[in-house]
Design a protein around this motif. Structure first.
Motif, PDB file in Angstrom:
ATOM      1  N   TYR A 165      32.528  67.156  12.440  1.00 19.06           N
ATOM      2  CA  TYR A 165      32.206  67.868  11.193  1.00 19.06           C
ATOM      3  C   TYR A 165      30.763  67.450  10.856  1.00 19.06           C
ATOM      4  N   CYS A 166      30.093  68.190  10.172  1.00 24.27           N
ATOM      5  CA  CYS A 166      28.810  68.254   9.402  1.00 24.27           C
ATOM      6  C   CYS A 166      28.848  67.045   8.517  1.00 24.27           C
ATOM      7  N   LYS A 171      31.478  70.758   7.327  1.00 21.57           N
ATOM      8  CA  LYS A 171      31.882  71.876   7.961  1.00 21.57           C
ATOM      9  C   LYS A 171      32.391  71.593   9.352  1.00 21.57           C
ATOM     10  N   ILE A 173      32.276  71.274  13.159  1.00 21.64           N
ATOM     11  CA  ILE A 173      31.316  71.795  14.164  1.00 21.64           C
ATOM     12  C   ILE A 173      31.719  71.032  15.358  1.00 21.64           C
ATOM     13  N   TYR A 181      25.019  67.655  12.430  1.00 20.93           N
ATOM     14  CA  TYR A 181      24.930  68.431  11.141  1.00 20.93           C
ATOM     15  C   TYR A 181      25.048  69.760  11.738  1.00 20.93           C
ATOM     16  N   CYS A 182      25.672  70.536  10.655  1.00 19.75           N
ATOM     17  CA  CYS A 182      25.740  72.279  10.995  1.00 19.75           C
ATOM     18  C   CYS A 182      24.282  72.720  11.009  1.00 19.75           C
ATOM     19  N   LEU A 183      24.080  74.004  11.559  1.00 17.55           N
ATOM     20  CA  LEU A 183      22.517  74.476  11.415  1.00 17.55           C
ATOM     21  C   LEU A 183      21.904  74.603  10.200  1.00 17.55           C
ATOM     22  N   ASP A 184      22.565  75.112   8.958  1.00 15.95           N
ATOM     23  CA  ASP A 184      21.843  75.085   7.814  1.00 15.95           C
ATOM     24  C   ASP A 184      21.512  73.637   7.515  1.00 15.95           C
ATOM     25  N   CYS A 185      22.492  72.822   7.347  1.00 17.82           N
ATOM     26  CA  CYS A 185      21.935  71.302   7.124  1.00 17.82           C
ATOM     27  C   CYS A 185      21.074  70.642   7.696  1.00 17.82           C
ATOM     28  N   TYR A 186      21.126  71.101   9.271  1.00 17.65           N
ATOM     29  CA  TYR A 186      20.217  70.193  10.028  1.00 17.65           C
ATOM     30  C   TYR A 186      18.670  70.902   9.545  1.00 17.65           C
ATOM     31  N   HIS A 203      31.212  62.046  10.741  1.00 14.42           N
ATOM     32  CA  HIS A 203      31.178  63.052  11.741  1.00 14.42           C
ATOM     33  C   HIS A 203      32.471  63.237  12.597  1.00 14.42           C
ATOM     34  N   ARG A 206      35.862  63.190   9.433  1.00 11.49           N
ATOM     35  CA  ARG A 206      35.396  64.121   8.170  1.00 11.49           C
ATOM     36  C   ARG A 206      35.817  63.340   6.558  1.00 11.49           C
TER      37      ARG A 206
END
Ligand SMILES: [Zn+2]
Ligand SMILES: [Zn+2]
Length: 232
Positions: A165-166, A171, A173, A181-186, A203, A206
């Motif tokens: 999980y992010c 989210k 992942i 991280y998910c892509l947006d948070c990264y 991670h 969750r």
């Protein structure tokens, strides 16, 4: 362009600087006692994982309870410089250089003046001021160091969990110890790359947990992964 500030807008700008900081806050002030309104904001920033650099110049002016309070922050570094007379407040984007002390707050009777500069629009002034701040900081005695979060190393497991999980938005992942991280948070973490910046989830499982890039698992998940290895 630098902006001229009077008493009230100095208070407002310092509040913004502390409240909006994502990476760094600097408080350079001879008089180290701080108004409650600023103190609360600083405490919140500390909890967000923002690095706070606090340099002061008059040891006797700091009330003991406030000194203890500041000392308990995880991300603060406190330094003392006996010749300090400058007053400057900054984060990674903005800086206020002003006559006001932090124990004052929008006091209309005090006639203060100051200027607000931004890294974006006043890059030269901002960087000259930062050089001076580094020189002052370098010449100051350390009173309290930052407490570094102990970085977690990857648990020795035969099999890593598949799902993760992010650590910021939870989210679902793939589990990846080095990319939690998910892509947006990264993308938004990457702007400052603060490995101690406080995140919200484990991670692996969750659950709500104070994590960070360098500390991404809750104790239970960390232990569980280690034990898996030992049993096998
Ligand atoms: Zn995310
Ligand atoms: Zn966990």
């Amino acid at each position: 362009m630098a902006k001229f500030l009077r008493t009230k807008s100095i208070s407002g700008s310092i509040t913004d600087i502390i409240a909006e900081a994502e990476h760094t806050i600097g408080i350079i002030t001879p008089y180290p006692n701080i108004h409650d309104n600023f103190l609360r904001r600083l405490e919140e920033a500390d909890k967000r994982g923002v690095e706070i650099n606090f340099v002061y110049g008059k040891k006797k002016n700091i009330p003991q309870d406030q000194f203890n309070n500041l000392k308990s922050y995880q991300n603060i570094e406190m330094r003392f410089h006996k010749d300090l007379h400058a007053k400057c407040y900054y984060n990674e984007k903005k800086m206020v250089i002003a006559s006001m002390n932090l124990h004052q707050y929008s006091e209309e009777n005090n006639r203060e003046m100051g200027v607000l500069i931004t890294l974006e629009k006043d890059a030269d002034v901002y960087s000259d001021a930062m050089k001076e701040i580094e020189s002052i900081t370098g010449g100051a005695d350390i009173i309290k160091e930052r407490i570094e979060i102990v970085p977690q190393t990857e648990p020795n497991t035969l099999e890593s969990p598949q799902k993760g999980y992010c650590i910021r938005c939870a989210k679902a992942i793939d589990y990846d110890f080095y990319h939690p991280y998910c892509l947006d948070c990264y993308k938004s973490w990457k702007k400052y790359k603060n490995r101690n910046y406080k995140e919200n989830h484990c991670h692996s499982c969750r659950q709500d947990w104070k994590t960070a890039m360098n500390h991404k698992l809750c104790y239970r998940s960390f232990d569980k992964n280690k034990k898996n290895k030992e049993i096998k």
